[in-house]
Design a protein around this motif. Structure first.
Motif, PDB file in Angstrom:
ATOM      1  N   GLU A 156       6.646   3.607   0.843  1.00  0.00           N
ATOM      2  CA  GLU A 156       6.388   2.272   0.293  1.00  0.00           C
ATOM      3  C   GLU A 156       5.642   1.407   1.310  1.00  0.00           C
ATOM      4  N   THR A 157       6.000   1.547   2.591  1.00  0.00           N
ATOM      5  CA  THR A 157       5.316   0.787   3.635  1.00  0.00           C
ATOM      6  C   THR A 157       3.865   1.237   3.764  1.00  0.00           C
ATOM      7  N   ARG A 191       2.032   2.613   1.438  1.00  0.00           N
ATOM      8  CA  ARG A 191       1.297   2.148   0.259  1.00  0.00           C
ATOM      9  C   ARG A 191       0.933   0.673   0.388  1.00  0.00           C
ATOM     10  N   ARG A 192       1.832  -0.110   0.968  1.00  0.00           N
ATOM     11  CA  ARG A 192       1.539  -1.529   1.169  1.00  0.00           C
ATOM     12  C   ARG A 192       0.386  -1.710   2.140  1.00  0.00           C
ATOM     13  N   TYR A 193       0.389  -0.924   3.227  1.00  0.00           N
ATOM     14  CA  TYR A 193      -0.728  -0.990   4.183  1.00  0.00           C
ATOM     15  C   TYR A 193      -2.041  -0.643   3.489  1.00  0.00           C
ATOM     16  N   GLU A 223      -2.769  -0.842   0.307  1.00  0.00           N
ATOM     17  CA  GLU A 223      -3.134  -1.913  -0.622  1.00  0.00           C
ATOM     18  C   GLU A 223      -3.794  -3.076   0.118  1.00  0.00           C
ATOM     19  N   GLU A 224      -3.228  -3.443   1.273  1.00  0.00           N
ATOM     20  CA  GLU A 224      -3.786  -4.553   2.052  1.00  0.00           C
ATOM     21  C   GLU A 224      -5.171  -4.211   2.587  1.00  0.00           C
TER      22      GLU A 224
END
Length: 261
Positions: A36-37, A39-41, A43-44
């Motif tokens: 999840e972390t 994927r967040r990176y 996305e950013e």
């Protein structure tokens, strides 16, 4: 964003510049954080136009939306392409007539055709032709080879154009093994190049079965030329399962999905 987070994002970009791609699972292992972390990176970084997310990771962003050269394509996702090639070769039967297009993924199946008897292979790929000739000269390939001639695209190691289409029109095949530049739920498979896409469309029309060979980086990608619809496809071979939400459409068109190991 913490300092550690910025350092991790910098590492992701370094890997992307070096390899042309990053995979979520590999980043999870290397950076020691959750998926999840990661994927967040991603996305950013995508929101900052630093990369393009694809199924299972990300690829280096292409500002001009041009097809990478054959040399660049050849080294991307090689492990996955070998597995896909092996799975595709298992669908080939003795005495089959098969089309193999110019993709670096279909070329991998050549290594696994050595025990097949009396095949006829038709191809538009210069690199595939050379590999087949090498195996033939070593008496490791049993069958005939037809090269579909036409206008040469040196950067992509293939032929295309009207001459190639006219020559292709003289042949029928049992199976067509085709690669894609993109595969989407609404619109099926597509290509960067209209001439190449048109030629592959002709291969599909003149084959009893069509097998699409694609690594997961192509899922969700949409480009200039729509090569085929789902109703024209019999099988997809990929290293990951079909995306969530695709099952109903593929079942309606009786398209199988093989997960290559």
């Amino acid at each position: 964003m913490s300092l550690a987070g910025e350092e991790r994002k910098a590492f992701i970009l370094e890997q992307l510049n070096a390899e042309g791609q990053v995979k979520t699972l590999e980043l999870v292992k290397h950076l020691g954080v959750s998926s999840e972390t990661i994927r967040r990176y991603l996305e950013e970084l995508e929101s900052d136009n630093r990369l393009k997310r694809v199924y299972g990771g990300a690829i280096k962003i292409s500002l001009d939306n041009e097809e990478p050269t054959y040399m660049k394509r050849e080294v991307l996702y090689m492990e996955e392409k070998r597995g896909i090639g092996k799975a595709a070769a298992e669908l080939v039967e003795d005495y089959d007539v098969i089309f193999i297009d110019d993709g670096t993924t279909p070329m991998q199946m050549i290594h696994y055709l050595m025990n097949k008897k009396n095949l006829t292979v038709l191809t538009i790929s210069i690199a595939t032709l050379h590999l087949l000739m090498e195996y033939k000269n070593k008496e490791l390939f049993s069958g005939d080879i037809y090269f579909i001639g036409g206008k040469v695209n040196a950067a992509q190691s293939r032929v295309s154009g009207l001459v190639a289409e006219r020559m292709l029109a003289h042949f029928n095949a049992d199976k067509a093994f085709v690669s894609v530049d993109g595969i989407v739920l609404n619109g099926c498979i597509n290509s960067f190049d209209a001439e190449r896409g048109q030629l592959v469309s002709r291969m599909i029309e003149q084959s009893k079965q069509t097998i699409v060979m694609t690594d997961s980086s192509k899922i969700g990608q949409s480009h200039l030329y729509r090569t085929a619809e789902w109703r024209q496809i019999n099988m997809v071979i990929c290293e990951v399962p079909m995306p969530r939400g695709w099952q109903q459409t593929l079942e309606e068109h009786e398209v199988g999905w093989i997960v290559a190991e």
